[in-house]
Write an enzyme that holds these catalytic residues in place. Structure first.
Site, PDB file in Angstrom:
ATOM      1  N   ASN A  18       0.903  -1.311   0.050  1.00 46.61           N
ATOM      2  CA  ASN A  18      -0.024   0.077  -0.066  1.00 46.61           C
ATOM      3  C   ASN A  18       0.905   1.338   0.114  1.00 46.61           C
ATOM      4  O   ASN A  18       1.466   1.498   0.884  1.00 46.61           O
ATOM      5  CB  ASN A  18      -0.922  -0.097   1.495  1.00 46.61           C
ATOM      6  CG  ASN A  18      -1.528   1.415   1.335  1.00 46.61           C
ATOM      7  OD1 ASN A  18      -1.810   2.124   0.481  1.00 46.61           O
ATOM      8  ND2 ASN A  18      -2.178   1.509   2.674  1.00 46.61           N
ATOM      9  N   TRP A  19       0.995   1.862  -1.061  1.00 43.40           N
ATOM     10  CA  TRP A  19       1.895   3.072  -1.340  1.00 43.40           C
ATOM     11  C   TRP A  19       1.336   4.069  -0.422  1.00 43.40           C
ATOM     12  O   TRP A  19       1.922   5.324  -0.444  1.00 43.40           O
ATOM     13  CB  TRP A  19       2.300   3.337  -2.754  1.00 43.40           C
ATOM     14  CG  TRP A  19       2.858   2.294  -3.548  1.00 43.40           C
ATOM     15  CD1 TRP A  19       3.540   1.026  -3.002  1.00 43.40           C
ATOM     16  CD2 TRP A  19       3.447   2.227  -4.891  1.00 43.40           C
ATOM     17  NE1 TRP A  19       4.087   0.264  -3.937  1.00 43.40           N
ATOM     18  CE2 TRP A  19       4.229   0.979  -5.103  1.00 43.40           C
ATOM     19  CE3 TRP A  19       3.300   3.259  -5.700  1.00 43.40           C
ATOM     20  CZ2 TRP A  19       4.757   0.783  -6.351  1.00 43.40           C
ATOM     21  CZ3 TRP A  19       4.016   2.980  -6.908  1.00 43.40           C
ATOM     22  CH2 TRP A  19       4.599   1.839  -7.306  1.00 43.40           C
ATOM     23  N   LYS A  20       0.174   4.276  -0.225  1.00 35.84           N
ATOM     24  CA  LYS A  20      -0.514   5.533   0.282  1.00 35.84           C
ATOM     25  C   LYS A  20      -0.482   6.696  -0.546  1.00 35.84           C
ATOM     26  O   LYS A  20      -0.194   6.646  -1.734  1.00 35.84           O
ATOM     27  CB  LYS A  20      -0.156   5.706   1.786  1.00 35.84           C
ATOM     28  CG  LYS A  20      -0.139   4.214   2.633  1.00 35.84           C
ATOM     29  CD  LYS A  20      -0.116   4.483   4.187  1.00 35.84           C
ATOM     30  CE  LYS A  20      -0.033   3.200   4.904  1.00 35.84           C
ATOM     31  NZ  LYS A  20      -0.251   3.496   6.387  1.00 35.84           N
TER      32      LYS A  20
ATOM     33  N   HIS B  68      -9.613   0.521   5.193  1.00 33.82           N
ATOM     34  CA  HIS B  68      -8.235   1.011   5.845  1.00 33.82           C
ATOM     35  C   HIS B  68      -8.647   1.863   6.945  1.00 33.82           C
ATOM     36  O   HIS B  68      -9.465   2.822   7.069  1.00 33.82           O
ATOM     37  CB  HIS B  68      -7.191   1.632   4.892  1.00 33.82           C
ATOM     38  CG  HIS B  68      -5.851   1.419   5.385  1.00 33.82           C
ATOM     39  ND1 HIS B  68      -5.526   2.599   6.124  1.00 33.82           N
ATOM     40  CD2 HIS B  68      -4.856   0.810   5.099  1.00 33.82           C
ATOM     41  CE1 HIS B  68      -4.318   2.309   6.611  1.00 33.82           C
ATOM     42  NE2 HIS B  68      -3.831   1.096   5.799  1.00 33.82           N
TER      43      HIS B  68
ATOM     44  N   GLU C 230      -7.165   4.294   8.013  1.00 35.67           N
ATOM     45  CA  GLU C 230      -6.834   5.838   7.538  1.00 35.67           C
ATOM     46  C   GLU C 230      -8.214   6.375   6.992  1.00 35.67           C
ATOM     47  O   GLU C 230      -8.384   7.529   6.951  1.00 35.67           O
ATOM     48  CB  GLU C 230      -5.535   6.066   6.728  1.00 35.67           C
ATOM     49  CG  GLU C 230      -4.511   5.796   7.791  1.00 35.67           C
ATOM     50  CD  GLU C 230      -3.231   5.224   7.038  1.00 35.67           C
ATOM     51  OE1 GLU C 230      -3.177   5.394   5.890  1.00 35.67           O
ATOM     52  OE2 GLU C 230      -2.195   4.919   7.676  1.00 35.67           O
TER      53      GLU C 230
ATOM     54  N   GLU D 221      -5.481  -5.646  10.399  1.00 36.89           N
ATOM     55  CA  GLU D 221      -4.472  -4.426  10.621  1.00 36.89           C
ATOM     56  C   GLU D 221      -4.993  -3.763  11.892  1.00 36.89           C
ATOM     57  O   GLU D 221      -5.672  -2.913  12.184  1.00 36.89           O
ATOM     58  CB  GLU D 221      -4.654  -3.322   9.523  1.00 36.89           C
ATOM     59  CG  GLU D 221      -4.274  -3.944   8.250  1.00 36.89           C
ATOM     60  CD  GLU D 221      -3.550  -3.080   7.401  1.00 36.89           C
ATOM     61  OE1 GLU D 221      -2.501  -3.361   6.873  1.00 36.89           O
ATOM     62  OE2 GLU D 221      -3.837  -1.942   7.209  1.00 36.89           O
TER      63      GLU D 221
ATOM     64  N   GLY E 138       2.262   1.741  10.847  1.00 40.87           N
ATOM     65  CA  GLY E 138       3.086   2.981  10.636  1.00 40.87           C
ATOM     66  C   GLY E 138       3.801   3.574  11.920  1.00 40.87           C
ATOM     67  O   GLY E 138       4.601   4.548  12.202  1.00 40.87           O
TER      68      GLY E 138
ATOM     69  N   SER F 257       3.409  -2.430  10.274  1.00 40.30           N
ATOM     70  CA  SER F 257       4.815  -2.628  10.492  1.00 40.30           C
ATOM     71  C   SER F 257       5.337  -3.811  10.160  1.00 40.30           C
ATOM     72  O   SER F 257       6.451  -4.528  10.851  1.00 40.30           O
ATOM     73  CB  SER F 257       5.201  -2.055  11.849  1.00 40.30           C
ATOM     74  OG  SER F 257       4.633  -0.831  12.153  1.00 40.30           O
TER      75      SER F 257
ATOM     76  N   GLY G 252       2.656  -1.336   4.305  1.00 46.88           N
ATOM     77  CA  GLY G 252       2.583   0.075   3.773  1.00 46.88           C
ATOM     78  C   GLY G 252       4.074   0.612   3.701  1.00 46.88           C
ATOM     79  O   GLY G 252       4.509   0.411   2.674  1.00 46.88           O
ATOM     80  N   GLY G 253       4.617   1.176   4.799  1.00 46.92           N
ATOM     81  CA  GLY G 253       6.087   1.838   4.686  1.00 46.92           C
ATOM     82  C   GLY G 253       6.967   0.889   3.995  1.00 46.92           C
ATOM     83  O   GLY G 253       7.789   1.528   2.986  1.00 46.92           O
TER      84      GLY G 253
END
Ligand code: PEP
Length: 257
Positions: A9-11, A91, A93, A176, A182, A218, A239-240
């Site tokens: 997930n590049w966000k 998600h 977010e 998640e 994150g 993470s 993600g990151g």
């Protein structure tokens, strides 16, 4: 036998140049793992066109109406048209928390998503043949109050209301925990597995062995093998760590059986 899946997930990251450079480095990943990257909407068509064999793309969200006067929204039909095969839904977010939003106080659900809107988006993705990656998970406060299973049950009931068993089996669920996203604070592998098993067992018996349940929060090259080695974890939503090709490759390799 469920095929492992690792989705990045590049966000709200990457440009056309950096996104293309990243996927160019993802050739030759293990064929035994399904790999998905979810770029921002603006890059989707371009990244879909440049993905190496074995890597497909997904949207990070969608709206449930096919087209019309919905400023700023992207429909499932548009994701399909751009070449996506998957869509992230619900998600943390994009969800809302407790019906109110206080960004200054650190709320993470910026877009007031509810279990009902999540379901509509799931249905929209299924309508055009895209695979929903449904995110579920509890906040730290909910975990500390002993509400993890209740929260996840509510999220699953909301998202899958009215779904046939056949449609349920085509979907992917990502556990998640909000407190692990994150933050660098990964959920312990045995605890992640326990909750993923709870999610699996929520489904009707005929679906349990088919639906893929991922862990996200993470995930990095260093902890991926332990997480993916668990009996009820079929891969990861990353993600990151998906923004670095070398690290993402190691995560994908860790998911190979
Ligand atoms: C995510 O946003 O889905 C996620 C799991 O992020 P991270 O890997 O950065 O914790």
């Amino acid at each position: 036998m469920r095929k492992p899946l690792v989705a990045g997930n590049w966000k709200m990251n990457m440009t056309r140049a950096t996104g293309q450079a990243l996927v160019a480095e993802l050739s030759g990943l293990p064929a035994a793992v399904e790999v998905v990257v979810c770029p921002p909407f603006t890059l989707l068509a371009e990244i879909a066109a440049h993905c190496p064999a074995g890597v497909s793309t997904g949207g990070q969200d969608c709206f449930w109406v096919p087209n019309g006067a919905f400023t700023g929204q992207i429909s499932a039909e548009m994701l399909d048209d751009a070449g996506a095969r998957y869509g992230i839904v619900g998600h943390s977010e994009t969800r809302g928390r407790f019906g109110k939003l206080d960004i200054d106080a650190g709320d993470v659900g910026y877009f007031a998503e509810t279990n009902t809107t999540v379901r509509r988006k799931m249905e929209a993705l299924m309508r055009v043949g895209l695979v929903p990656i449904l995110c579920v998970g509890e906040t730290l406060a909910e975990r500390e109050a002993g509400r993890t299973e209740d929260v996840i049950r509510e999220q699953l009931e909301g998202a899958f209301q009215g779904f046939t068993e056949g449609d349920m089996a085509k979907t992917v669920v990502a556990y998640e925990p909000v407190w692990a996203i994150g933050t660098g604070q990964t959920c312990a592998a045995d605890e992640a597995n326990r909750v993923c098993a709870f999610i699996r067992q929520w489904f009707p018996a005929g679906v349990q062995n088919q639906v893929r349940v991922l862990y996200g929060g993470s995930v990095k090259a260093e902890n991926a093998a332990e997480l993916f080695g668990q009996s009820d974890i079929d891969g990861g939503l990353v993600g990151g760590a998906s923004l670095d090709a070398a690290g993402f490759r190691r995560i994908v390799e860790a998911a190979a059986p």
